[in-house]
Design an enzyme around this catalytic site. Sequence first.
Site, PDB file in Angstrom:
ATOM      1  N   ILE A  43       0.756  -1.158   0.108  1.00 56.06           N
ATOM      2  CA  ILE A  43      -0.018   0.144  -0.251  1.00 56.06           C
ATOM      3  C   ILE A  43       0.953   1.135  -0.024  1.00 56.06           C
ATOM      4  O   ILE A  43       0.294   2.338  -0.391  1.00 56.06           O
ATOM      5  CB  ILE A  43      -0.841   0.170   1.022  1.00 56.06           C
ATOM      6  CG1 ILE A  43      -1.987   1.090   0.995  1.00 56.06           C
ATOM      7  CG2 ILE A  43      -0.194   0.096   2.462  1.00 56.06           C
ATOM      8  CD1 ILE A  43      -3.199   1.075   1.822  1.00 56.06           C
ATOM      9  N   LYS A  44       1.898   1.208   0.435  1.00 55.59           N
ATOM     10  CA  LYS A  44       2.963   2.480   0.621  1.00 55.59           C
ATOM     11  C   LYS A  44       3.275   2.881  -0.896  1.00 55.59           C
ATOM     12  O   LYS A  44       3.734   3.999  -1.018  1.00 55.59           O
ATOM     13  CB  LYS A  44       4.159   1.915   1.203  1.00 55.59           C
ATOM     14  CG  LYS A  44       3.971   1.369   2.696  1.00 55.59           C
ATOM     15  CD  LYS A  44       3.578   2.598   3.559  1.00 55.59           C
ATOM     16  CE  LYS A  44       3.581   2.058   5.057  1.00 55.59           C
ATOM     17  NZ  LYS A  44       3.100   2.950   6.157  1.00 55.59           N
ATOM     18  N   ASP A  45       3.029   2.293  -2.087  1.00 60.01           N
ATOM     19  CA  ASP A  45       3.248   2.888  -3.422  1.00 60.01           C
ATOM     20  C   ASP A  45       2.425   4.019  -3.357  1.00 60.01           C
ATOM     21  O   ASP A  45       2.821   5.190  -4.049  1.00 60.01           O
ATOM     22  CB  ASP A  45       2.878   1.873  -4.385  1.00 60.01           C
ATOM     23  CG  ASP A  45       3.960   0.502  -4.407  1.00 60.01           C
ATOM     24  OD1 ASP A  45       4.910   0.647  -3.716  1.00 60.01           O
ATOM     25  OD2 ASP A  45       3.577  -0.133  -5.218  1.00 60.01           O
ATOM     26  N   ALA A  48       4.035   6.821  -1.268  1.00 61.45           N
ATOM     27  CA  ALA A  48       5.441   7.372  -1.669  1.00 61.45           C
ATOM     28  C   ALA A  48       5.466   8.179  -2.894  1.00 61.45           C
ATOM     29  O   ALA A  48       6.091   9.280  -2.901  1.00 61.45           O
ATOM     30  CB  ALA A  48       6.235   6.133  -1.963  1.00 61.45           C
TER      31      ALA A  48
END
Length: 452
Positions: A43-45, A48
């Site tokens: 999910i950090k995409d 970021a």
Amino acid sequence: MEVKNNILETIGNTPLVELHKVVKGLPCRVLMKVETFNPGHSIKDRMALKMVEDAEADGRLKPGGTIIECTSGNTGMGLALAACVKGYRCIFTTSDKQSKEKLDILRAMGAEVIVCPTNVSADDPRSYYSVAERLSEEIPNSFWFNQYDNLSNRKAHYESTGPEIWRQTDGQITHLVVGVGTGGTISGTGKYLKEQNPGVQVWGVDTYGSVFKKYHETGEFDHKEIYPYITEGIGEDILPKNVDFEVIDLFEKVSDKDGAVMARRLAREEGLLLGYSAGSAVAGLLQLKDRLKSDDLVVVIIHDHGSRYIGKVYNDDWMRDRGFLDTELRVRDLLNHKKESSFTGVDKAETVRTALKTMKEHEYSQMPVLDGEEVVGAITETDVLNFLLQNPMDHSERPVSEIMRQPFPEVGTDLTLSELGRHITKENPAVMATDRSGRKHLIAQYDILQAI
């Protein structure tokens, strides 16, 4: 043609998948937002890319600059993807509790990785927060993103994750369950959902050794709550600015063991190979089952893919060393450790001579006797030897069916080795077991000795 201009355009619009077996017993439907479909498998995409774009827009990140971040691995992966496409250098600091797979992946994407000790306070100059901050001050044309306090983090989820879930559930979501680390996912998504329906409950999953739950309930930052834990991706020893405690209705703590065990259950029972914190999120939901009703609709957001934990959560030895698995081996563990996994038998119509030759070539002491694919009997080296000694004239061309005994018994893979030992006797030197893929295995005393 349907073509994305670059990999960053594939971020988001991940599917909702319903859970069944691991949530059996809950009164309502449970859906999982499977963020592993993002290109960086987490999910950090989302956040970021948002942090990079916002930093570019206001000049904090300039062409040819260096991205610096303290990360448990997933945010670093998202930033590395953006850096690859946009042409930035990356330096990431991380803690020594992170899996080797995460660090290897970051390096594979061209990032420089600095590993820092976990068991130090956040303001210790050795911590991965402090090292990142120091590097940003020393390296020209660099920017420390600081995902914990960079509000572009939760803004990304307010703008993308929240609207997606609202649309995918036709606005029927009643509960959002999220593991809390930086706080961006739960705060941004929760804020959007509560704006659409103030009745939506937002539940945060915390871990023992983290400060979130007690701070949320009392307003006290209790240093006694802080101690080392194994779970990756959730819990903190600081209060990130991205955590909006007013959006979160409650926190539930989950133990390291329960999170790891549930992650393995999700893989085996639902076909979802997910990260450590995904197990914690589902385990936390089960602990709160008494708060749910039949007409509720729960959405659990998970963070990353299980491929980053192959050497940890999905490694039996690692789990057993920490007491997360039964200390006693079971038949399924024995099957995993068997060096020779092929199932070799002899057809009942084959001659004793052929059976003897096969046993000598493979150094088998016993073999099943087959009729096609069906097991109809068994022979041992003692059976063959006794037959030949009792029939000194050449009777080795007689069919195996004349000397076979009853088939070896079949046992379940959940049987412990001590229980298995009661099935293997002098008269019955082996048993059979069927693994999850449907393959049969012969288990003899030698296999037990090897496993032990």
